[in-house]
Scaffold this motif. Structure first.
Motif, PDB file in Angstrom:
ATOM      1  N   GLY A 135       0.795  -1.219   0.000  1.00 49.61           N
ATOM      2  CA  GLY A 135       0.000   0.000   0.000  1.00 49.61           C
ATOM      3  C   GLY A 135       0.830   1.272   0.000  1.00 49.61           C
ATOM      4  N   THR A 136       2.141   1.141   0.142  1.00 49.11           N
ATOM      5  CA  THR A 136       3.008   2.315   0.131  1.00 49.11           C
ATOM      6  C   THR A 136       3.605   2.502  -1.266  1.00 49.11           C
ATOM      7  N   TRP A 137       4.241   3.649  -1.449  1.00 56.91           N
ATOM      8  CA  TRP A 137       4.889   3.973  -2.714  1.00 56.91           C
ATOM      9  C   TRP A 137       6.399   3.855  -2.567  1.00 56.91           C
ATOM     10  N   GLY A 138       7.026   3.338  -3.592  1.00 59.69           N
ATOM     11  CA  GLY A 138       8.474   3.198  -3.601  1.00 59.69           C
ATOM     12  C   GLY A 138       8.956   3.098  -5.039  1.00 59.69           C
ATOM     13  N   VAL A 139      10.125   2.537  -5.204  1.00 61.25           N
ATOM     14  CA  VAL A 139      10.694   2.387  -6.547  1.00 61.25           C
ATOM     15  C   VAL A 139      10.666   0.915  -6.944  1.00 61.25           C
ATOM     16  N   PRO A 140      10.554   0.641  -8.239  1.00 62.21           N
ATOM     17  CA  PRO A 140      10.642  -0.750  -8.674  1.00 62.21           C
ATOM     18  C   PRO A 140      12.011  -1.320  -8.290  1.00 62.21           C
ATOM     19  N   GLY A 141      12.024  -2.544  -7.834  1.00 62.45           N
ATOM     20  CA  GLY A 141      13.286  -3.161  -7.452  1.00 62.45           C
ATOM     21  C   GLY A 141      13.060  -4.507  -6.820  1.00 62.45           C
ATOM     22  N   GLY A 142      14.146  -5.105  -6.358  1.00 59.26           N
ATOM     23  CA  GLY A 142      14.029  -6.409  -5.727  1.00 59.26           C
ATOM     24  C   GLY A 142      15.378  -7.015  -5.435  1.00 59.26           C
ATOM     25  N   ALA A 143      15.343  -8.298  -5.178  1.00 54.49           N
ATOM     26  CA  ALA A 143      16.528  -9.035  -4.764  1.00 54.49           C
ATOM     27  C   ALA A 143      17.564  -9.134  -5.879  1.00 54.49           C
ATOM     28  N   ARG A 144      18.821  -9.021  -5.480  1.00 49.79           N
ATOM     29  CA  ARG A 144      19.931  -9.245  -6.397  1.00 49.79           C
ATOM     30  C   ARG A 144      20.193 -10.737  -6.499  1.00 49.79           C
ATOM     31  N   HIS A 145      20.615 -11.167  -7.679  1.00 48.45           N
ATOM     32  CA  HIS A 145      21.038 -12.553  -7.865  1.00 48.45           C
ATOM     33  C   HIS A 145      22.519 -12.664  -7.504  1.00 48.45           C
ATOM     34  N   GLU A 146      22.958 -13.864  -7.225  1.00 42.84           N
ATOM     35  CA  GLU A 146      24.356 -14.098  -6.895  1.00 42.84           C
ATOM     36  C   GLU A 146      25.251 -13.587  -8.023  1.00 42.84           C
ATOM     37  N   GLY A 147      26.223 -12.739  -7.672  1.00 43.83           N
ATOM     38  CA  GLY A 147      27.160 -12.203  -8.648  1.00 43.83           C
ATOM     39  C   GLY A 147      26.627 -11.039  -9.476  1.00 43.83           C
ATOM     40  N   GLU A 148      25.390 -10.654  -9.278  1.00 43.06           N
ATOM     41  CA  GLU A 148      24.781  -9.579 -10.049  1.00 43.06           C
ATOM     42  C   GLU A 148      25.096  -8.226  -9.408  1.00 43.06           C
ATOM     43  N   SER A 149      25.491  -7.254 -10.213  1.00 41.47           N
ATOM     44  CA  SER A 149      25.752  -5.924  -9.673  1.00 41.47           C
ATOM     45  C   SER A 149      24.431  -5.259  -9.273  1.00 41.47           C
ATOM     46  N   ALA A 150      24.524  -4.291  -8.397  1.00 41.40           N
ATOM     47  CA  ALA A 150      23.331  -3.561  -7.964  1.00 41.40           C
ATOM     48  C   ALA A 150      22.682  -2.842  -9.140  1.00 41.40           C
ATOM     49  N   VAL A 151      23.491  -2.242 -10.007  1.00 47.67           N
ATOM     50  CA  VAL A 151      22.930  -1.537 -11.168  1.00 47.67           C
ATOM     51  C   VAL A 151      22.194  -2.513 -12.077  1.00 47.67           C
ATOM     52  N   ASP A 152      22.816  -3.645 -12.370  1.00 41.77           N
ATOM     53  CA  ASP A 152      22.162  -4.640 -13.228  1.00 41.77           C
ATOM     54  C   ASP A 152      20.867  -5.147 -12.594  1.00 41.77           C
ATOM     55  N   ALA A 153      20.882  -5.380 -11.290  1.00 50.51           N
ATOM     56  CA  ALA A 153      19.683  -5.866 -10.599  1.00 50.51           C
ATOM     57  C   ALA A 153      18.564  -4.831 -10.640  1.00 50.51           C
ATOM     58  N   ALA A 154      18.897  -3.578 -10.374  1.00 53.02           N
ATOM     59  CA  ALA A 154      17.880  -2.524 -10.367  1.00 53.02           C
ATOM     60  C   ALA A 154      17.249  -2.363 -11.750  1.00 53.02           C
TER      61      ALA A 154
END
Length: 149
Positions: free
Chosen positions: A49-68
């Protein structure tokens, strides 16, 4: 869950739970009109019910930028080719981290609700973001992120 996926909860020493075995990341997209793309989270989700940004869990070895960028594409139809990463902001708890990736969109695209995690996706003028009921961690980070925008 495929091999290498971080789709599971991490429990902190105080019992608090955070999504993403390898941390998590979200994408704060800024339009040429000085708006940001926000996701209205489904009621069943963490802080629903709150507002935020699309996102989620990183995969093993995945950079934060690639995950986002991957998560924003999956959840909101964000076109990766239209993005220019401006900066990242990291919340690091030692045993878990969350990276907000801030990127400019070359054009104001039409976001698409493409999974059940979203009730709605909306371009929100930067000045109006604080008027929405924000995900608690995003609400904490927003003043600093806004200042950097």
């Amino acid at each position: 869950m495929h091999r290498g996926s971080g789709d599971t909860w991490v429990e902190g020493p105080d019992g608090a739970r955070y999504w993403g075995r390898f941390g998590a990341a979200g994408l704060l997209v800024v339009s040429p009109r000085s708006e940001v793309l926000l996701q209205h989270r489904a009621a069943w989700s963490h802080f629903g019910g709150t507002w935020g940004v699309p996102g989620g869990a990183r995969h093993e070895g995945e950079s934060a930028v690639d995950a986002a960028v991957r998560e924003a594409g999956e959840e909101a139809g964000v076109p990766a080719a239209a993005l220019h990463v401006r900066f990242t902001s990291v919340l690091d708890l030692g045993y878990w981290s969350y990276t907000t990736v801030v990127a400019d969109a070359a054009d104001r695209f039409t976001p698409v609700v493409s999974d059940p995690e979203s009730i709605e996706l909306r371009w929100v003028p930067i000045a109006d973001v604080g008027d929405l009921p924000l995900h608690p961690r995003f609400a904490e980070a927003w003043p600093s992120l806004r200042e950097r925008l």
